[in-house]
Write a protein that holds these residues in place. Structure first.
Motif, PDB file in Angstrom:
ATOM      1  N   HIS A   4      -1.602  10.225 -20.306  1.00 27.97           N
ATOM      2  CA  HIS A   4      -2.040   8.847 -20.101  1.00 27.97           C
ATOM      3  C   HIS A   4      -2.164   8.569 -18.614  1.00 27.97           C
ATOM      4  CE1 HIS A   4      -0.926   7.964 -24.348  1.00 27.97           C
ATOM      5  NE2 HIS A   4       0.088   8.785 -24.099  1.00 27.97           N
ATOM      6  N   THR A   5      -2.982   7.595 -18.269  1.00 28.29           N
ATOM      7  CA  THR A   5      -3.104   7.130 -16.894  1.00 28.29           C
ATOM      8  C   THR A   5      -2.816   5.642 -16.848  1.00 28.29           C
ATOM      9  OG1 THR A   5      -4.767   8.810 -16.358  1.00 28.29           O
ATOM     10  CG2 THR A   5      -4.617   6.909 -14.879  1.00 28.29           C
ATOM     11  N   LEU A   6      -1.806   5.268 -16.078  1.00 30.49           N
ATOM     12  CA  LEU A   6      -1.459   3.862 -15.872  1.00 30.49           C
ATOM     13  C   LEU A   6      -2.072   3.408 -14.556  1.00 30.49           C
ATOM     14  CD1 LEU A   6       0.122   1.269 -16.549  1.00 30.49           C
ATOM     15  CD2 LEU A   6       2.079   2.284 -15.344  1.00 30.49           C
ATOM     16  N   GLU A   7      -2.970   2.442 -14.626  1.00 27.28           N
ATOM     17  CA  GLU A   7      -3.625   1.933 -13.427  1.00 27.28           C
ATOM     18  C   GLU A   7      -2.815   0.771 -12.867  1.00 27.28           C
ATOM     19  OE1 GLU A   7      -7.712   1.030 -14.108  1.00 27.28           O
ATOM     20  OE2 GLU A   7      -8.177   3.000 -14.968  1.00 27.28           O
ATOM     21  N   THR A   8      -2.360   0.929 -11.625  1.00 31.77           N
ATOM     22  CA  THR A   8      -1.657  -0.148 -10.923  1.00 31.77           C
ATOM     23  C   THR A   8      -2.449  -0.513  -9.687  1.00 31.77           C
ATOM     24  OG1 THR A   8      -0.305   1.239  -9.461  1.00 31.77           O
ATOM     25  CG2 THR A   8       0.508   0.888 -11.711  1.00 31.77           C
ATOM     26  N   ALA A   9      -1.984  -1.513  -8.958  1.00 29.72           N
ATOM     27  CA  ALA A   9      -2.708  -1.941  -7.765  1.00 29.72           C
ATOM     28  C   ALA A   9      -2.755  -0.847  -6.709  1.00 29.72           C
ATOM     29  CB  ALA A   9      -2.052  -3.200  -7.194  1.00 29.72           C
ATOM     30  N   GLY A  10      -1.699  -0.020  -6.642  1.00 32.72           N
ATOM     31  CA  GLY A  10      -1.628   0.961  -5.566  1.00 32.72           C
ATOM     32  C   GLY A  10      -1.961   2.379  -5.945  1.00 32.72           C
ATOM     33  N   ALA A  11      -1.974   2.674  -7.252  1.00 30.02           N
ATOM     34  CA  ALA A  11      -2.179   4.066  -7.661  1.00 30.02           C
ATOM     35  C   ALA A  11      -2.526   4.139  -9.139  1.00 30.02           C
ATOM     36  CB  ALA A  11      -0.920   4.889  -7.394  1.00 30.02           C
ATOM     37  N   ASP A  12      -3.158   5.237  -9.499  1.00 32.45           N
ATOM     38  CA  ASP A  12      -3.365   5.575 -10.902  1.00 32.45           C
ATOM     39  C   ASP A  12      -2.351   6.657 -11.249  1.00 32.45           C
ATOM     40  OD1 ASP A  12      -5.464   3.798 -11.002  1.00 32.45           O
ATOM     41  OD2 ASP A  12      -7.016   5.329 -10.732  1.00 32.45           O
ATOM     42  N   ARG A  64      -1.965  14.857 -10.226  1.00 31.49           N
ATOM     43  CA  ARG A  64      -3.133  14.146 -10.753  1.00 31.49           C
ATOM     44  C   ARG A  64      -3.144  12.655 -10.444  1.00 31.49           C
ATOM     45  NH1 ARG A  64      -1.308  15.762 -16.580  1.00 31.49           N
ATOM     46  NH2 ARG A  64       0.621  15.244 -15.453  1.00 31.49           N
ATOM     47  N   SER A  65      -2.062  12.144  -9.853  1.00 26.17           N
ATOM     48  CA  SER A  65      -1.956  10.707  -9.594  1.00 26.17           C
ATOM     49  C   SER A  65      -2.564  10.367  -8.243  1.00 26.17           C
ATOM     50  CB  SER A  65      -0.487  10.257  -9.638  1.00 26.17           C
ATOM     51  OG  SER A  65       0.024  10.349 -10.946  1.00 26.17           O
ATOM     52  N   THR A  66      -3.595   9.564  -8.266  1.00 24.59           N
ATOM     53  CA  THR A  66      -4.327   9.227  -7.047  1.00 24.59           C
ATOM     54  C   THR A  66      -3.842   7.901  -6.471  1.00 24.59           C
ATOM     55  OG1 THR A  66      -6.065   8.209  -8.392  1.00 24.59           O
ATOM     56  CG2 THR A  66      -6.363  10.515  -7.752  1.00 24.59           C
ATOM     57  N   ARG A  67      -3.924   7.805  -5.147  1.00 27.31           N
ATOM     58  CA  ARG A  67      -3.492   6.593  -4.442  1.00 27.31           C
ATOM     59  C   ARG A  67      -4.688   5.682  -4.180  1.00 27.31           C
ATOM     60  NH1 ARG A  67       1.548   8.015  -0.536  1.00 27.31           N
ATOM     61  NH2 ARG A  67       1.732   5.761  -0.719  1.00 27.31           N
ATOM     62  N   LYS A  68      -4.395   4.381  -4.170  1.00 21.84           N
ATOM     63  CA  LYS A  68      -5.402   3.370  -3.825  1.00 21.84           C
ATOM     64  C   LYS A  68      -4.872   2.429  -2.762  1.00 21.84           C
ATOM     65  CE  LYS A  68      -5.606   2.054  -8.167  1.00 21.84           C
ATOM     66  NZ  LYS A  68      -5.995   1.448  -9.472  1.00 21.84           N
ATOM     67  N   ASP A  69      -3.711   2.789  -2.179  1.00 19.67           N
ATOM     68  CA  ASP A  69      -3.065   1.893  -1.227  1.00 19.67           C
ATOM     69  C   ASP A  69      -3.365   2.253   0.224  1.00 19.67           C
ATOM     70  OD1 ASP A  69      -1.623   4.229  -1.083  1.00 19.67           O
ATOM     71  OD2 ASP A  69       0.330   3.342  -1.532  1.00 19.67           O
ATOM     72  N   GLY A  70      -4.150   3.299   0.439  1.00 23.57           N
ATOM     73  CA  GLY A  70      -4.529   3.669   1.799  1.00 23.57           C
ATOM     74  C   GLY A  70      -3.419   4.326   2.597  1.00 23.57           C
ATOM     75  N   ARG A  71      -2.341   4.726   1.952  1.00 24.33           N
ATOM     76  CA  ARG A  71      -1.202   5.311   2.662  1.00 24.33           C
ATOM     77  C   ARG A  71      -1.059   6.792   2.306  1.00 24.33           C
ATOM     78  NH1 ARG A  71       2.595   1.022   4.240  1.00 24.33           N
ATOM     79  NH2 ARG A  71       4.148   2.670   4.492  1.00 24.33           N
ATOM     80  N   ALA A  80       9.990   4.177  -6.907  1.00 23.24           N
ATOM     81  CA  ALA A  80      10.812   3.513  -7.923  1.00 23.24           C
ATOM     82  C   ALA A  80      10.009   2.443  -8.653  1.00 23.24           C
ATOM     83  CB  ALA A  80      12.060   2.909  -7.286  1.00 23.24           C
ATOM     84  N   ASP A  81       9.192   1.709  -7.910  1.00 19.75           N
ATOM     85  CA  ASP A  81       8.325   0.715  -8.543  1.00 19.75           C
ATOM     86  C   ASP A  81       7.366   1.387  -9.527  1.00 19.75           C
ATOM     87  OD1 ASP A  81       9.510  -1.271  -7.016  1.00 19.75           O
ATOM     88  OD2 ASP A  81       7.900  -1.335  -5.528  1.00 19.75           O
ATOM     89  N   ASP A  82       6.851   2.560  -9.137  1.00 18.80           N
ATOM     90  CA  ASP A  82       5.933   3.281 -10.021  1.00 18.80           C
ATOM     91  C   ASP A  82       6.635   3.759 -11.288  1.00 18.80           C
ATOM     92  OD1 ASP A  82       3.866   2.945  -8.216  1.00 18.80           O
ATOM     93  OD2 ASP A  82       4.018   4.964  -7.364  1.00 18.80           O
ATOM     94  N   VAL A  83       7.835   4.321 -11.124  1.00 22.38           N
ATOM     95  CA  VAL A  83       8.581   4.790 -12.292  1.00 22.38           C
ATOM     96  C   VAL A  83       8.892   3.626 -13.225  1.00 22.38           C
ATOM     97  CG1 VAL A  83      10.770   5.806 -13.054  1.00 22.38           C
ATOM     98  CG2 VAL A  83       9.528   6.818 -11.138  1.00 22.38           C
ATOM     99  N   HIS A  84       9.282   2.504 -12.665  1.00 23.00           N
ATOM    100  CA  HIS A  84       9.540   1.302 -13.464  1.00 23.00           C
ATOM    101  C   HIS A  84       8.283   0.888 -14.231  1.00 23.00           C
ATOM    102  CE1 HIS A  84      10.817  -2.729 -14.613  1.00 23.00           C
ATOM    103  NE2 HIS A  84       9.803  -3.234 -13.945  1.00 23.00           N
ATOM    104  N   ALA A  85       7.133   0.946 -13.574  1.00 21.81           N
ATOM    105  CA  ALA A  85       5.882   0.564 -14.233  1.00 21.81           C
ATOM    106  C   ALA A  85       5.566   1.499 -15.392  1.00 21.81           C
ATOM    107  CB  ALA A  85       4.734   0.572 -13.214  1.00 21.81           C
ATOM    108  N   VAL A  86       5.810   2.796 -15.212  1.00 22.03           N
ATOM    109  CA  VAL A  86       5.564   3.747 -16.300  1.00 22.03           C
ATOM    110  C   VAL A  86       6.528   3.491 -17.454  1.00 22.03           C
ATOM    111  CG1 VAL A  86       5.598   6.177 -16.958  1.00 22.03           C
ATOM    112  CG2 VAL A  86       4.582   5.505 -14.779  1.00 22.03           C
ATOM    113  N   ILE A  87       7.804   3.256 -17.158  1.00 14.48           N
ATOM    114  CA  ILE A  87       8.778   2.983 -18.214  1.00 14.48           C
ATOM    115  C   ILE A  87       8.373   1.734 -19.002  1.00 14.48           C
ATOM    116  CG2 ILE A  87      11.167   2.283 -18.660  1.00 14.48           C
ATOM    117  CD1 ILE A  87      11.990   4.109 -16.321  1.00 14.48           C
ATOM    118  N   GLU A  88       7.930   0.703 -18.297  1.00 15.32           N
ATOM    119  CA  GLU A  88       7.465  -0.504 -18.984  1.00 15.32           C
ATOM    120  C   GLU A  88       6.261  -0.206 -19.869  1.00 15.32           C
ATOM    121  OE1 GLU A  88       6.809  -3.811 -16.292  1.00 15.32           O
ATOM    122  OE2 GLU A  88       8.687  -4.671 -17.063  1.00 15.32           O
TER     123      GLU A  88
END
Length: 289
Positions: A4-12, A64-71, A80-88
């Motif tokens: 699965h791919t979870l799309e967030t503001a900073g990364a997929d 395979r996880s790409t960044r969209k935050d420019g960093r 940790a925020d990303d792991v939390h988002a995946v768990i949710e």
């Protein structure tokens, strides 16, 4: 296995789920994380838990996880925020977690920041070098790896990293007096491909190894936290950082078979003992050891 791919503001964030969700046995999903290692490093261990629903993922900017935050830097807080988002996104309640190396550092931040996410955390050899008694020398040794990588490329940089992480005891004058590493002696390539983006050898992950866990927040969380160390790591850097982390949290380390990559087979170099490692991990999660 479903990917699965979870799309967030900073990364997929790409993650793999082996088994049903919600689980059919009433056990929480078993989430395995690393850093800078991605999900591929957990294939061997995951296969040894066929009775469990196992989740693995690629941290942002890795695999395979790409960044969209420019960093390009890696921090435990963002991960940790990303792991939390995946768990949710899993929608299956809190998880049990096995986290290794930089992933163990991310996991400690997850417990501190999102205490309801994890029931039991086994944090395997977190490389928190600033917690060691010789922290300033360890930081200097890490900087030496980056300097070698910057001057001579990946092969020399990786050889310097292996030399640093296999050094026994504190970093003394004898360590810093060693001649420049020969990558060929470590089986590393001598050619320089010109790239300087490796998250392990550059300074892009320094925020990970510089991290200091919040012992009060971790103690206040309902999560059972186990700091694990490989039996072969006793005197080397990640063994010493594991003991220092356990000391900070007011506990003792739990000894596991093999070394820093003890849960892997020979696919990434020095083979561990995945059967014995999985048996020990199952005991810890089941509370029988």
């Amino acid at each position: 296995m479903e990917t699965h791919t979870l799309e967030t503001a900073g990364a997929d964030l790409v993650h793999d789920v082996r088994g049903p969700l919600p689980t059919t046995d009433g056990r929480p999903p078993l989430f395995m994380i690393g850093q800078p290692m991605d999900a591929t490093g957990f294939a061997v261990l995951a296969a040894r838990f066929p009775e469990r629903t196992v989740v693995t993922y690629d941290p942002r900017g890795l695999g395979r996880s790409t960044r969209k935050d420019g960093r390009v830097d890696h921090t435990p807080q963002t991960q940790a925020d990303d792991v939390h988002a995946v768990i949710e996104a899993l929608g299956a309640g809190p998880v049990e977690m096995f986290a290794s190396s930089g992933g163990a550092i991310t996991a400690l931040e997850v417990v501190a920041k999102y205490p309801a996410d994890v029931t039991t955390l086994v944090a395997h050899e977190p490389p928190l070098i600033t917690l060691t008694p010789d922290a300033s020398a360890a930081v200097r040794a890490r900087a030496g790896v980056r300097e070698t990588y910057g001057k001579r490329g990946w092969g020399a940089g990786m050889a310097a990293f292996v030399a640093m992480t296999s050094w026994k005891g504190e970093f003394t004058d004898a360590y810093f007096a060693q001649p420049e590493v020969d990558p060929a002696a470590f089986g590393m390539p001598t050619d320089d491909d010109g790239s300087r983006t490796d998250p392990l050898l550059s300074d892009r992950s320094w925020a990970v190894s510089n991290y200091r866990p919040d012992p009060d927040a971790i103690a206040a969380a309902p999560t059972r936290v186990v700091i694990a160390v490989g039996e072969e790591s006793e005197d080397v850097l990640t063994g010493r950082t594991s003991v220092a982390t356990a000391d900070l949290l007011g506990q003792r380390v739990t000894v596991f078979p093999s070394h820093h990559g003890g849960f892997m087979d020979g696919e990434f170099g020095y083979a561990g003992k995945p059967d014995e490692f999985a048996h020990r991990l199952r005991q810890v999660f089941d509370g029988t050891s």
